[in-house]
Scaffold this active site. Structure first.
Site, PDB file in Angstrom:
ATOM      1  N   LYS A  26      -9.569  -2.789   5.048  1.00  0.00           N
ATOM      2  CA  LYS A  26      -9.259  -1.356   5.056  1.00  0.00           C
ATOM      3  C   LYS A  26     -10.144  -0.700   4.006  1.00  0.00           C
ATOM      4  O   LYS A  26     -10.280  -1.221   2.902  1.00  0.00           O
ATOM      5  CB  LYS A  26      -7.790  -1.107   4.713  1.00  0.00           C
ATOM      6  CG  LYS A  26      -7.401   0.375   4.779  1.00  0.00           C
ATOM      7  CD  LYS A  26      -5.976   0.595   4.258  1.00  0.00           C
ATOM      8  CE  LYS A  26      -5.551   2.048   4.460  1.00  0.00           C
ATOM      9  NZ  LYS A  26      -4.327   2.381   3.699  1.00  0.00           N
TER      10      LYS A  26
ATOM     11  N   HIS B   8       4.712   1.814  -2.150  1.00  0.00           N
ATOM     12  CA  HIS B   8       4.997   0.829  -1.106  1.00  0.00           C
ATOM     13  C   HIS B   8       4.728  -0.579  -1.625  1.00  0.00           C
ATOM     14  O   HIS B   8       4.084  -0.761  -2.647  1.00  0.00           O
ATOM     15  CB  HIS B   8       4.115   1.083   0.129  1.00  0.00           C
ATOM     16  CG  HIS B   8       2.651   0.842  -0.126  1.00  0.00           C
ATOM     17  ND1 HIS B   8       1.886   1.665  -0.926  1.00  0.00           N
ATOM     18  CD2 HIS B   8       1.817  -0.157   0.290  1.00  0.00           C
ATOM     19  CE1 HIS B   8       0.649   1.203  -0.988  1.00  0.00           C
ATOM     20  NE2 HIS B   8       0.578   0.094  -0.263  1.00  0.00           N
TER      21      HIS B   8
ATOM     22  N   HIS C  66       3.584  -0.403  -5.531  1.00  0.00           N
ATOM     23  CA  HIS C  66       2.430   0.310  -6.080  1.00  0.00           C
ATOM     24  C   HIS C  66       2.142   1.568  -5.260  1.00  0.00           C
ATOM     25  O   HIS C  66       2.701   1.762  -4.176  1.00  0.00           O
ATOM     26  CB  HIS C  66       1.190  -0.611  -6.107  1.00  0.00           C
ATOM     27  CG  HIS C  66       0.782  -1.123  -4.767  1.00  0.00           C
ATOM     28  ND1 HIS C  66       1.502  -2.079  -4.062  1.00  0.00           N
ATOM     29  CD2 HIS C  66      -0.279  -0.832  -3.959  1.00  0.00           C
ATOM     30  CE1 HIS C  66       0.918  -2.345  -2.912  1.00  0.00           C
ATOM     31  NE2 HIS C  66      -0.167  -1.582  -2.816  1.00  0.00           N
TER      32      HIS C  66
ATOM     33  N   ASP D  50       2.919  -4.093   0.110  1.00  0.00           N
ATOM     34  CA  ASP D  50       2.064  -4.411   1.264  1.00  0.00           C
ATOM     35  C   ASP D  50       2.819  -5.331   2.220  1.00  0.00           C
ATOM     36  O   ASP D  50       3.448  -6.292   1.784  1.00  0.00           O
ATOM     37  CB  ASP D  50       0.776  -5.105   0.809  1.00  0.00           C
ATOM     38  CG  ASP D  50      -0.142  -4.173   0.028  1.00  0.00           C
ATOM     39  OD1 ASP D  50       0.054  -2.940   0.094  1.00  0.00           O
ATOM     40  OD2 ASP D  50      -1.058  -4.682  -0.650  1.00  0.00           O
TER      41      ASP D  50
END
Length: 335
Positions: free
Chosen positions: A202, A221, A277, A223
């Protein structure tokens, strides 16, 4: 209907002191009020050069994964030049005219791959100040080059070189994470999908934002991947939640930043912690980052590794197919 990209909004907002209301976070999320100012968090930094002392490396990685869920690795074996090339071609792609980028825009058929802006269900209609590009870089049979930029011409070469070098690093990391759980070296990788583990690149592109005090690039969020290995550019932006507060993370030049993701937290039965994070943005400078998500194939079932489930430590998570986990996470549904 034409999709509005954040890059376009940023160029229109350049001389304003305001941003569209859908980018203004709720008060408790706004970076100005929720970040501990003047303190830069020094997450664990682990030197991988001394492989004669594997026990020490295993201990440090295991401690960081249990207590932090994030660490940085230095002397990891990926040449600075390979990282610079990856960053250069990614930056050049985002500097192309909009029409050229839209050629590889996401569609309903493409799933996660392609150039885009929206990733998941947005709470209260709020949006992140970020555009992105997703495409798979490993294994070879998972790659669809239709979602790789044709321009700049060296894009493919730079990404293939980085992928190959990253695979060596990630194999070592998963081995050491496995040993840190008291497992055999290959067990964690096998549970993640073995040689079929997907490496999903990404590129995050956070253009300058007139009101970085009000906006976020990516909302808080964990991961959903098993493991995330990331390089940022030089612009600060990664924040970690620790001791009930948000902190900027100190970058080490040419280090790789490693995040424990949800799937390793599940496989380890909660012994390793996925890091909470978020990303902030900058008023003057474009921030970019290149995370690679190591993900199980869609049909692989993920649950606590049997050896780690005992009477004293019963299973803390359900076992489910990775694709079902992803669906729930992106749609904000309970797991």
């Amino acid at each position: 209907m034409e999709v509005v990209r954040v890059q376009s909004i940023a160029s229109l907002s350049k001389h304003a002191n305001t941003i569209p209301s859908e980018y203004i976070r709720s008060e408790n999320e706004q970076p100005a009020g929720s970040t501990v100012q003047g303190v830069v968090l020094e997450v664990p930094v682990i030197d991988l050069s001394d492989e004669s002392n594997i026990e020490k490396i295993v201990r440090l990685i295991s401690e960081a994964s249990r207590e932090w869920g994030i660490f940085q690795v230095v002397n990891h074996g990926i040449p600075n030049e390979a990282i610079s090339k990856l960053q250069r071609v990614g930056r050049e792609f985002f500097e192309l005219p909009k029409e050229e980028k839209e050629v590889i825009a996401k569609t309903s058929e493409s799933g996660i791959e392609g150039y885009g802006t929206t990733l998941q269900k947005e709470i209260e209609g709020k949006k992140g100040w970020v555009d992105h590009l997703f495409h798979k870089i490993l294994p070879p049979n998972a790659i669809n080059y239709n979602y790789w930029p044709k321009n700049p011409p060296s894009y493919r070469e730079a990404n293939e070189e980085y992928a190959e070098r990253l695979r060596h690093v990630s194999d070592k990391l998963t081995k050491w994470l496995s040993l840190g759980l008291g497992l055999e070296g290959q067990e964690l990788k096998a549970a993640m999908g073995g040689e079929d583990t997907i490496y999903l690149m990404k590129i995050n592109y956070y253009p300058p934002c007139p009101r970085p005090d009000l906006a976020l690039g990516v909302v808080a969020h964990t991961d959903m991947s098993a493991l995330t290995i990331l390089v940022p550019n030089e612009v600060q932006g990664l924040q970690v939640f620790r001791d009930d507060s948000w902190y900027d993370v100190k970058y080490i030049p040419n280090a790789l930043i490693v995040h424990i993701g949800d799937q390793i937290e599940i496989l380890s039965n909660g012994k390793y912690k996925a890091v909470f994070h978020r990303s902030t943005v900058n008023k003057e400078s474009t921030r970019m980052s290149w995370p690679v998500f190591l993900e199980p194939p869609a049909e692989v079932e993920i649950g606590p590794i049997t050896k780690l489930v005992t009477e004293e430590s019963p299973a803390k998570f359900k076992t489910k197919k990775y694709k079902d986990y992803v669906y729930c996470k992106l749609n904000k549904l309970p797991q």
